[in-house]
Design an enzyme around this catalytic site. Structure first.
Site, PDB file in Angstrom:
ATOM      1  N   ASP A 262       0.875  -1.182   0.000  1.00  0.00           N
ATOM      2  CA  ASP A 262       0.000   0.000   0.000  1.00  0.00           C
ATOM      3  C   ASP A 262       0.910   1.229   0.000  1.00  0.00           C
ATOM      4  O   ASP A 262       1.904   1.251  -0.698  1.00  0.00           O
ATOM      5  CB  ASP A 262      -0.948  -0.037   1.209  1.00  0.00           C
ATOM      6  N   HIS A 296       1.191   2.064  -3.232  1.00  0.00           N
ATOM      7  CA  HIS A 296       0.153   2.904  -3.828  1.00  0.00           C
ATOM      8  C   HIS A 296       0.582   4.363  -3.873  1.00  0.00           C
ATOM      9  O   HIS A 296       0.155   5.110  -4.753  1.00  0.00           O
ATOM     10  CB  HIS A 296      -1.155   2.762  -3.034  1.00  0.00           C
TER      11      HIS A 296
END
Length: 960
Positions: A262, A296
């Site tokens: 992430d 991300h």
């Protein structure tokens, strides 16, 4: 010989295990095969070492299986190269549920793998590895998601009903927005690998972390955190962020290598109403010299920013392969302010989405009126950035009701498929921006935008360089576009005040695009001449003089859209300071010299002057009262006019004189603690805590108004000071600032920065003293007042309004040239009393009673030894034998805080003046309570009486 060898072995083992400061866990009996749990041994060793003052758990090479580890104060975990701290993937090893924070929501759930609450001085270091064994956690997370989507949660695991039982689920749903309902419905929340709560002095250094079940490093409500030289490798996996400080202060992240499932680094401060009520920001964050690969986002702020994020510096980092580079995200309903952000010296490559994005529509919440639920992005500046193989260069998405504001992009070079889009923003600067794409710049629904030297190296003869839609007040200047674009500027919708200035446009096909929908919008091409007063944009002039004089200019001012008349004629080639005075004066701005090559530009501050101004004022004031008689007349004037300008008497006549609300008494080592709340105006309460000695008889009383230090009266050093004074024999009372702590639950935190706070805090102080003097254990001859920073300002004001105080000790607050930077200190014109006064003169009114001024070299009180203290000694000399009653403890090497040396000065003062028992001084015996324990009305104000007001607006009726 055999006996001798055994003796040597025994001595070696004894020496390895007996020193409390360093324990070899393998020699202590830890299993290093990775097959047998070491949880109990590790936690017992931590507890034993911490109880003895601290120490190190040393893990030599090997694999050490463990469940949840409970960290304690003064503990170091050191992992040798080859050592693996292997966390169990049996979920039962993280029971019972504990208080933790999951995605910005406080709840009870699995214990974090490494966990601590209210501890200090914790270190994890070495060249070894921590393996979170997250795969089973990820698999169960996916199974729960599928079950929720297909069946509405029918196939429950055994932990989901436990979560329902342990939490007030109705309250959690109430305190979070509709966009979080699906997350709460899962009822299965994986633990972070490392989460410390309300801890201080955390250091993580050198280690490698892999396979975290959830977020990897996640301090919450902590202070002084250093993460340096670590590697985090999490495979593609759900929510396995790298480093996520949340509601933390003074965080230093450096020299890290991060590749995760992430976001690599994310700064947060909690989610929705729960976090707004806690009101604990994430601030003073530095991130530098890091490399980020998979993830991300490279560095992300949000979306859980309800408690505010501010003062963040991101520099000297490389992002290679992340989905996004710099990402700021929030949404309607979240609230919170993100501000004072600086990003510089960044290199990006292979960015799948946006290199830079600021998005206030992260989740698609419905529009709503502006309120505390409205998120704010402002004062954000990004510079010196290079990007290649980028999908989209820049995207800014504000809200129609709350545009992103006061942002700048400078010295940026990006090769991308899509350019820069800025929508719903105001006060925007784009300077020296090259974006190599076919249509690089689009501005929509924005205002006060300055574009300077923006261009593309890949012009497209089918598209304009710049597109502007439904915007106003744009200055586009200093551009030198290459040949190839169809046009320089396209205008769509309805635009106002678009100005083209000093651009070289001969190489573009046309200036205004023939396809523009706004055919009538006025576009002005201007040059400096008499008719336009030789105007130039202020920001451009400042940038030029910074380069010309080789100085650094820091900005606390708004330059966007401001145009300086006769600009170049104001420059004095022989003097930077005269130049700055000439340039800033038309805008009511000023400069403050930081060093020979550094000037800070600021708006005029009515409450702040220079020490030189303070000296002139004190000299003037001293001339008004050559003798004691003249001074007494001046005091009468000050007493009367301070009360009038504050409006205190109008408020006091409306005061409620009700019995206090008192909690049960909590007994500790030498003192007791009791919460109280007083109704001061109908429906308005002030809450605080009373610390009382266990000894019998009459006690001194010390009222302690709170200052602006983080965490308010719940702060550790505040509790330590109050408890220590109580152990020595003084009853101490601390209470919330108006709009802070429990008061914020009534009127909101914004109410604190209002003029009403100035008078309400004074009224609260008077009301608390009234109540305390009704107690039979208080000696009325020994009544003191002591506060730090804004609390010191309150102490001085209270001493002017109320003559019952017999000793006063303002700390890091008093100066003749600073009235207090918050409206709660200077929001009403008390310093205009009698033709003008200041805090030094108001403090002089306390003469001949004992007065201690504590100052330091790191803030505005640096002038006290040479300026305010000599003035006060002269004032005390007007009274017989009183000069010895005023003192100054100056700590030249210290800064603006209420640290131990400041507390020691206060202890010494009250020991001397109130005959307290110095032998009882031992800060280590003070119990620091959690915030919830110090509250009168529960953490969310559920226990407020029915008549309690619930908004600042409801108070207006009390102000005539």
């Amino acid at each position: 010989m055999k006996y001798f060898q055994l003796s040597i072995l025994f001595l070696f083992l004894f020496s390895s295990l007996s020193y409390a400061d360093n324990v070899n866990m393998k020699l202590l009996g830890a299993d290093d095969s990775g097959e047998k749990l070491n949880t109990q041994l590790i936690n017992n060793t931590i507890a034993d070492l911490s109880a003895k003052g601290g120490g190190t758990l040393y893990f030599p090479a090997g694999k050490y299986l463990t469940g949840a580890i409970k960290l304690k104060s003064h503990i170091t975990i050191e992992l040798e190269s080859g050592a693996i701290l292997l966390f169990s993937d049996n979920f039962d090893d993280y029971l019972p549920f504990v208080d933790m924070r999951y995605e910005g929501v406080m709840m009870k759930s699995f214990s974090p793998l490494l966990y601590a609450v209210e501890e200090e001085n914790i270190t994890i270091k070495g060249r070894g590895t921590i393996d979170g064994q997250g795969k089973k956690w990820w698999d169960e997370f996916y199974r729960v998601i599928v079950d929720l989507q297909k069946n509405g949660i029918k196939d429950l695991n055994k932990y989901q009903p436990l979560w329902d039982k342990e939490n007030n689920t109705e309250e959690l749903y109430r305190l979070t927005n509709s966009d979080y309902v699906n997350t709460l419905n899962r009822r299965f929340f994986r633990p972070p690998l490392f989460q410390t709560i309300r801890c201080e002095n955390i250091r993580i250094e050198g280690i490698t972390i892999v396979n975290s079940p959830f977020w990897t490093i996640n301090p919450e409500f902590c202070e002084n955190i250093t993460v340096t030289g670590i590697t985090i490798n999490n495979p593609p996996s759900p929510n396995t962020d790298g480093i996520n400080p949340s509601s933390c202060r003074n965080v230093h992240i450096s020299d890290c290598h991060i590749s995760v499932g992430d976001d690599c680094i994310t700064i947060k401060s909690g989610r929705d109403e729960q976090a707004r009520n806690l009101a604990i920001p994430c601030e003073n964050i530095t991130i530098t010299n890091c490399t980020m690969l998979s993830g991300h986002g490279g560095v992300v702020i949000g979306s859980e920013v309800s408690g505010d994020v501010r003062k963040v510096v991101i520099s000297n980092c490389v992002f290679d392969g992340t989905d996004r580079g710099i990402r700021l995200k929030s949404t309607r309903g979240r609230g919170g302010i993100v501000e004072e952000i600086r990003v510089s010296n960044i290199v990006m490559k292979n960015i799948q989405k946006e290199a830079i994005i600021m998005n206030l529509m992260y989740s698609k919440m419905d529009p709503e009126p502006v309120s505390e639920r409205t998120p704010v992005f402002r004062n954000i500046h990004i510079s010196n950035l290079t990007g290649t193989e980028v999908n989209k260069a820049i995207e800014v998405v504000g809200l129609e009701e709350m545009p992103v504001s006061d942002i700048s992009f400078s010295n940026i070079n990006i090769q991308s498929k899509q350019g820069a889009t800025i929508e719903n923003a105001k006060n925007v600067t784009l300077r020296d921006i090259r974006i190599d794409t076919s249509s690089p710049f689009r501005i929509a629904h924005s205002e006060n935008v300055m574009m300077n030297n923006v261009w593309t190296g890949t012009p497209d003869n089918e598209k304009p360089l710049i597109t502007v839609q439904d915007s106003k007040d744009l200055i586009i200047q200093g551009c030198f576009p290459m040949a190839g674009n169809r046009s320089f500027l396209r205008l769509d919708g309805k635009n106002e005040g678009v100005v083209l200035m000093n651009n070289y446009l001969k190489r573009v096909g046309e200036v205004l695009d023939k396809g523009s929908g706004d055919k009538n919008n006025p576009v002005y091409q201007t040059q400096q001449r008499f008719e336009n007063r030789f105007e130039r944009p202020l920001s451009e002039v400042l940038a030029e003089i910074s380069e010309r004089f080789n100085v650094r200019l820091s900005y606390d001012i708004d330059t966007i859209g401001k145009v300086l008349p006769y600009a170049d004629f104001r420059i004095r080639s022989y003097s930077i300071e005269e130049t700055l005075e000439n340039i800033l004066a038309p805008f009511d701005y000023k400069f403050v010299k930081q060093s020979d090559r550094h000037y800070k530009l600021k708006s005029y501050e009515y409450h702040r002057r220079t020490p030189e101004d303070g000296k002139k004022m004190l000299d003037y004031l001293a001339s008004l009262y050559p003798d004691r008689k003249a001074w007494e007349e001046r005091k009468k004037c000050l007493y009367t006019e301070v009360r009038e300008k504050l409006g205190i008497d109008d408020l006091l006549v409306q005061r409620v004189h009700a019995k206090p609300i008192l909690s049960k008494i909590r007994k500790y080592d030498g003192y007791t603690v009791q919460n109280f709340a007083l109704e001061t105006l109908p429906g308005l309460y002030v809450a605080g805590t009373i610390y009382t000695p266990l000894s019998k008889g009459k006690h001194a009383l010390i009222i302690c108004p709170n200052g602006h230090f983080a965490d308010g009266r719940y702060r550790k050093d505040q509790q330590v000071r109050m408890g220590s004074l109580a152990r020595m024999g003084a009853v101490c009372v601390g209470y919330d600032l108006f709009g802070w702590g429990e008061s914020a639950l009534q009127v909101g935190s914004e109410a604190h920065r209002s003029s009403a706070a100035h008078v309400i805090q004074a009224m609260n102080g008077i009301a608390i003293l009234d109540y305390m003097l009704t107690r039979n254990d208080i000696d009325r001859e020994r009544v003191g007042v002591n506060g730090g920073s804004g609390g010191g300002s309150q102490a001085v004001l209270l001493s002017v309004l109320d003559d019952r105080y017999t000793a006063m000790a303002p700390v890091v607050s008093l100066a003749s040239h600073f009235d207090g930077g918050c409206p709660c200190e200077s929001g009403l014109p008390v310093f205009l009393a009698c033709g003008g006064t200041n805090n030094a003169e108001l403090a002089a009114m306390f003469a001949p009673r004992p007065l201690l001024i504590v100052s330091d070299g790191g803030d505005w009180t640096a002038s006290v030894p040479s300026l305010e203290y000599p003035y006060l000694k002269n004032m005390y000399a007007l009274y017989d034998d009183a000069v010895g009653n005023v003192g100054n403890v100056h700590l030249e090497e210290e800064g603006h805080d209420f640290g131990f040396n400041k507390r020691k000065a206060v202890y010494d003062f009250f020991v001397s003046r109130f005959s307290l028992d110095r032998t009882k001084l031992d800060e280590g015996r003070i119990t620091v309570e959690p915030q919830e324990a110090l509250k009168s009305f529960d953490k969310d104000g559920e226990l407020y009486p029915e008549n309690a007001i619930r908004s600042f607006e409801q108070l207006q009726k009390y102000f005539r």
